[in-house]
Design an enzyme around this catalytic site. Structure first.
Site, short mmCIF file in Angstrom:
data_model
loop_
_atom_site.label_atom_id
_atom_site.label_comp_id
_atom_site.label_asym_id
_atom_site.label_seq_id
_atom_site.Cartn_x
_atom_site.Cartn_y
_atom_site.Cartn_z
CG ASN A 83 -4.78 -1.00 1.86
OD1 ASN A 83 -4.44 -1.86 1.06
ND2 ASN A 83 -6.04 -0.76 2.18
NE ARG A 110 -10.73 19.88 -2.84
CZ ARG A 110 -10.89 19.54 -4.11
NH1 ARG A 110 -11.70 20.20 -4.86
NH2 ARG A 110 -10.21 18.53 -4.60
CG ASN A 130 -7.35 6.11 -3.99
OD1 ASN A 130 -7.08 5.99 -2.78
ND2 ASN A 130 -8.59 6.17 -4.43
CG HIS A 164 -12.46 2.90 -4.78
ND1 HIS A 164 -12.90 3.86 -3.88
CD2 HIS A 164 -13.58 2.35 -5.33
CE1 HIS A 164 -14.22 3.89 -3.90
NE2 HIS A 164 -14.67 2.99 -4.77
CG LEU A 198 -14.97 10.55 -5.74
CD1 LEU A 198 -13.99 10.65 -4.58
CD2 LEU A 198 -16.39 10.81 -5.26
CD GLU A 217 -8.89 -2.44 -0.17
OE1 GLU A 217 -8.22 -1.61 0.47
OE2 GLU A 217 -10.13 -2.49 -0.06
C1 GAR Z 1 -9.70 0.41 2.31
O1 GAR Z 1 -10.69 -0.55 2.12
C2 GAR Z 1 -9.58 1.33 1.10
O2 GAR Z 1 -9.82 0.65 -0.11
C3 GAR Z 1 -10.69 2.30 1.39
O3 GAR Z 1 -10.57 2.56 2.76
C4 GAR Z 1 -10.09 1.40 3.41
C5 GAR Z 1 -8.89 1.79 4.26
O4 GAR Z 1 -8.49 0.71 5.05
N1 GAR Z 1 -10.53 3.50 0.62
C6 GAR Z 1 -11.57 4.15 0.08
O5 GAR Z 1 -12.72 3.82 0.22
C7 GAR Z 1 -11.17 5.37 -0.74
N2 GAR Z 1 -12.27 5.84 -1.49
P1 GAR Z 1 -7.10 0.74 5.82
O6 GAR Z 1 -7.05 2.04 6.59
O7 GAR Z 1 -7.17 -0.44 6.72
O8 GAR Z 1 -6.01 0.63 4.79
#
Ligand code: GAR
Length: 202
Positions: A15, A66, A108, A110, A145, A175
């Site tokens: 991404n 945190r 974000n 998801h 979350l 995405e």
């Molecule tokens: C993506 O599929 C994103 O949507 C997911 O992690 C992946 C990262 O891929 N994020 C989540 O699940 C957040 N809850 P990338 O490192 O190749 O962009």
């Protein structure tokens, strides 16, 4: 003045790459000021370096929980003078301190149609539940979350012979298509929040 964008990523960073590609092609009116990871060996960091983008690593440790993590994250975002933040596979809940300071300025991505299948392994959750359609969501980050106001979504059909890998790959394509566009909207002030809804002004 272009909005200054910081990207937070924990893993392979496809991404992030889609964001960098859109920016290089002149389709994303931002300045990418830095990429931060909680994982020093994240390929996302190498992608940033290959494009001359500053990087930072902020590891979670036993003595930095945190709140302390939030303070350090905030410090780095301020050092980069970031206006907006994109989480690109950042597998760590953003501390409330940072959410407050960057209210409605953090996006974000998801891999499900929220509010279904929050949290980890959303594609596996969708397969196991047996939904016929899943997809991806770009949303503003709040204290919960995967609960913030939804900016964009794209549906992806689940095929009879799908595996987590095949489904994830098709969702990932969506995405990559949506995320730069959502960042453009945020960077140009086109996203307003009313109650729990994000309104797009174009
Ligand atoms: C993506 O599929 C994103 O949507 C997911 O992690 C992946 C990262 O891929 N994020 C989540 O699940 C957040 N809850 P990338 O490192 O190749 O962009």
């Amino acid at each position: 003045m272009k909005a200054k964008l910081a990207v937070l990523a924990s893993g392979r960073g496809t991404n992030l790459q889609a964001i960098i590609d859109a920016w290089r092609q002149g389709n994303l009116p931002v300045e990418i000021v830095g990429v931060l990871s909680n994982n020093p060996s994240a390929p996302a960091l190498a992608r940033a370096r290959a494009n001359g983008i500053a990087t930072a690593v902020l590891e979670l440790s036993d003595y930095c929980h945190r709140n302390c993590y939030g303070e350090q994250l905030l410090k780095q975002l301020h050092a980069w003078q970031a206006d907006i933040v994109a989480l690109a596979g950042f597998m760590f809940l953003i501390p409330p301190l940072v959410v407050t300071k960057f209210r409605h300025r953090i996006l974000n991505v998801h891999p499900s149609l929220l509010p279904s299948f929050k949290g980890l392994n959303a594609q596996k959750q969708a397969l196991e539940y047996g939904v016929r359609i899943t997809g991806c969501t770009i949303h503003l980050v709040d204290e919960g979350l995967d609960t913030g106001p939804i900016v964009m979504q794209a549906p992806v059909p689940v095929l009879a012979n799908d595996t987590v890998e095949s489904l994830s790959a098709r969702i990932l394509k969506e995405e990559h298509r949506l995320y730069p566009e959502a960042i453009r909207l945020l960077a140009t002030g086109k996203i307003k929040v009313r109650g729990r809804k994000a309104i797009i002004l174009e």
